[in-house]
Scaffold this motif. Structure first.
Motif, PDB file in Angstrom:
ATOM      1  N   GLN A  11      36.040  12.367  39.200  1.00  0.00           N
ATOM      2  CA  GLN A  11      37.152  12.016  38.322  1.00  0.00           C
ATOM      3  C   GLN A  11      38.482  11.916  39.065  1.00  0.00           C
ATOM      4  O   GLN A  11      39.527  11.694  38.452  1.00  0.00           O
ATOM      5  N   ARG A  27      25.518  18.819  32.011  1.00  0.00           N
ATOM      6  CA  ARG A  27      26.948  18.518  31.734  1.00  0.00           C
ATOM      7  C   ARG A  27      27.470  19.393  30.597  1.00  0.00           C
ATOM      8  O   ARG A  27      28.452  20.107  30.769  1.00  0.00           O
ATOM      9  N   GLU A  76      35.080  23.831  24.143  1.00  0.00           N
ATOM     10  CA  GLU A  76      36.347  23.297  24.657  1.00  0.00           C
ATOM     11  C   GLU A  76      37.176  22.702  23.517  1.00  0.00           C
ATOM     12  O   GLU A  76      38.403  22.834  23.517  1.00  0.00           O
ATOM     13  N   ASP A 131      39.708  21.622  36.581  1.00  0.00           N
ATOM     14  CA  ASP A 131      38.986  20.674  35.725  1.00  0.00           C
ATOM     15  C   ASP A 131      39.531  19.258  35.883  1.00  0.00           C
ATOM     16  O   ASP A 131      39.530  18.463  34.939  1.00  0.00           O
TER      17      ASP A 131
HETATM   18  N1  GUN Z   1      32.716  18.265  28.690  1.00  0.00           N
HETATM   19  C1  GUN Z   1      31.664  17.536  29.129  1.00  0.00           C
HETATM   20  N2  GUN Z   1      31.980  16.801  30.198  1.00  0.00           N
HETATM   21  C2  GUN Z   1      33.272  17.043  30.455  1.00  0.00           C
HETATM   22  C3  GUN Z   1      34.170  16.569  31.457  1.00  0.00           C
HETATM   23  O1  GUN Z   1      33.851  15.766  32.324  1.00  0.00           O
HETATM   24  N3  GUN Z   1      35.432  17.080  31.398  1.00  0.00           N
HETATM   25  C4  GUN Z   1      35.820  17.983  30.450  1.00  0.00           C
HETATM   26  N4  GUN Z   1      37.066  18.437  30.470  1.00  0.00           N
HETATM   27  N5  GUN Z   1      34.993  18.426  29.513  1.00  0.00           N
HETATM   28  C5  GUN Z   1      33.727  17.964  29.510  1.00  0.00           C
END
Ligand code: GUN
Ligand code: ZN
Length: 436
Positions: free
Chosen positions: A80, A202, A233, A322
């Motif tokens: 990224q 992931r 998240e 991140d």
């Molecule tokens: N949750 C699943 N994949 C990702 C990612 O690439 N970045 C973030 N911040 N959360 C995720």
């Protein structure tokens, strides 16, 4: 080759969340740190050690600068790098519109190589000497990263992303392929030099139950291997995960069901975890990666570090950029964001706590604290040198710093890559700022 570094040493001898800052922090001015064959072999006051050194030892002197353990980024996505600062809505939208588009480019090995080189170069410029890294679904993405890391002898932990649903077809593997590709990467890279493989689903929404089961059995075969993923998240992500695994009590229980919670498993974010989920992480020895710049960027929420790091049943936490949802490679800037996240919960993060999360705390969360994360005899010689006067404003502000804690706080609020004078990896200087 022997090398000695002279400056003011800052390191940790205890956890500043569980003991007082003064007990946890170790700071001594004008120290000499001797580096031999990748390790720290002596550390004493310069005035004591200098007279005993043989004249052929090279000395790098950083008067008035900090010698810190190299920073450890406990959660970062190297593919990224090319899409950092991509405007989006929130997590799911951003993943679909940017992340899953960029990651398809890693089918091209040359592209992976180029991004891996840029990523490691940036980390070294920012004093980051270890990190726990996500690749893409392509095993070659991890090959490329481990090869670049090996050129610098970096202690790098990384894994190929596994996902078999809810992403573009070009980014999907299958349960069996994920298992076989991950196994082949473990066999080829795990423990080779300083490389460590990380089993990397992931997150629950992009893995079928069959895939999580295969990865759980791989984890059981390799009980010492790290595991990384994401958890709790964003509210929409949590609801999605729950709808896909309706039999599981909560998000954490999904990973638990498949044997993916344990010591040396580290999950990004964990912002909205329930009390029962935090207890489950604690009981299984699982760690969290706190990624505040990403959480602010995606509007995910504010992680309550004091709740996770409470004295009783304290969950281990490392700081992570991140990137590319995170907006900087700089762990100093990330500490500043962690301070703001804590303020939202009504308390300040102290400077020693923030520096701990980016060094020894991250090493504890990743299970590598016996090797890196501290400046001490016997540790691997990964160090970051911090110039405490790196900009005109910081220089001016430092005149009014009342004590060490305040000087450190100024760095984490105002400094960035310009504060990194040099970065040492396995006893060699891999980055040296040139005078402006
Ligand atoms: N949750 C699943 N994949 C990702 C990612 O690439 N970045 C973030 N911040 N959360 C995720
Ligand atoms: Zn992430």
């Amino acid at each position: 080759m022997k090398l000695a570094i002279r400056g003011d040493v800052l390191t940790f001898q205890a956890d500043p969340f569980l003991s007082s800052s003064s007990e946890a922090l170790w700071f001594q001015r004008d120290m000499l740190v001797l580096l031999e064959e990748g390790h720290i072999t002596a550390m004493q006051a310069a005035s004591d050690l200098l007279p005993t050194l043989s004249p052929d030892i090279e000395i790098h002197h950083y008067p008035g600068q900090l010698i810190l353990p190299g920073f450890i980024d406990s959660h970062v996505h190297y593919p990224q790098t090319e899409m950092i600062a991509a405007p989006g809505k929130q997590l799911i939208d951003w993943l679909q519109n940017y992340t899953f588009v960029s990651e398809q480019g890693f089918a091209d090995i040359e592209h992976a190589q180029e991004v891996a080189e840029r990523f490691i170069t940036e980390q070294l410029r920012h004093g980051v000497t270890s990190s726990c890294v996500f690749g893409t679904v392509h095993p070659a993405s991890i090959e490329a990263l481990f090869k670049v890391a090996a050129q610098y002898d970096l202690r790098l932990m990384a894994g190929k992303v596994c996902m078999d649903r809810h992403a573009p077809a070009a980014l999907l593997d299958t349960p069996r392929q994920a298992y076989e590709d991950s196994l082949a990467l473990i066999q080829r890279w795990h423990g080779r030099g300083r490389a460590e493989y990380v089993i990397t689903p992931r997150f629950a929404p992009t893995s079928s139950p069959e895939q999580l089961e295969m990865l759980g059995s791989l984890a059981q075969q390799f009980p010492q291997v790290l595991i990384q993923s994401h958890i709790s998240e964003n509210p929409a992500e949590i609801a999605w995960a729950q709808s896909l695994f309706p039999d599981c009590r909560d998000y954490a229980s999904i990973y638990h069901r498949y044997g993916l919670l344990r010591p040396r498993a580290i999950y990004g974010h964990g912002i909205h975890l329930s009390e029962a989920e935090l207890e489950l992480l604690y009981a299984t020895g699982t760690s969290l990666a706190h990624c505040p710049s990403s959480n602010f960027f995606l509007g995910s929420g504010c992680f309550d570090i004091q709740r996770a790091r409470r004295c009783v049943h304290s969950v281990k936490v490392g700081l992570g950029t991140d990137l590319g949802a995170g907006t900087s490679f700089s762990m100093l800037q990330t500490m500043g964001e962690a301070y703001k996240a804590a303020q939202f919960h009504g308390y300040p993060l102290t400077a020693p706590q923030a520096f701990y999360l980016a060094t020894r705390g991250a090493a504890e969360a990743l299970g590598i604290a016996d090797k890196v994360g501290s400046v001490a005899v016997g540790m691997e010689a990964d160090l970051a040198i911090i110039n405490m006067h790196s900009t005109a404003l910081i220089d001016f502000r430092m005149r009014y710093a009342r004590d060490l804690n305040e000087a450190l706080f100024i760095q984490m609020m105002l400094a960035d890559d310009r504060a990194i004078s040099a970065t040492y990896v396995a006893g060699k200087r891999c980055y040296h700022a040139t005078a402006a």
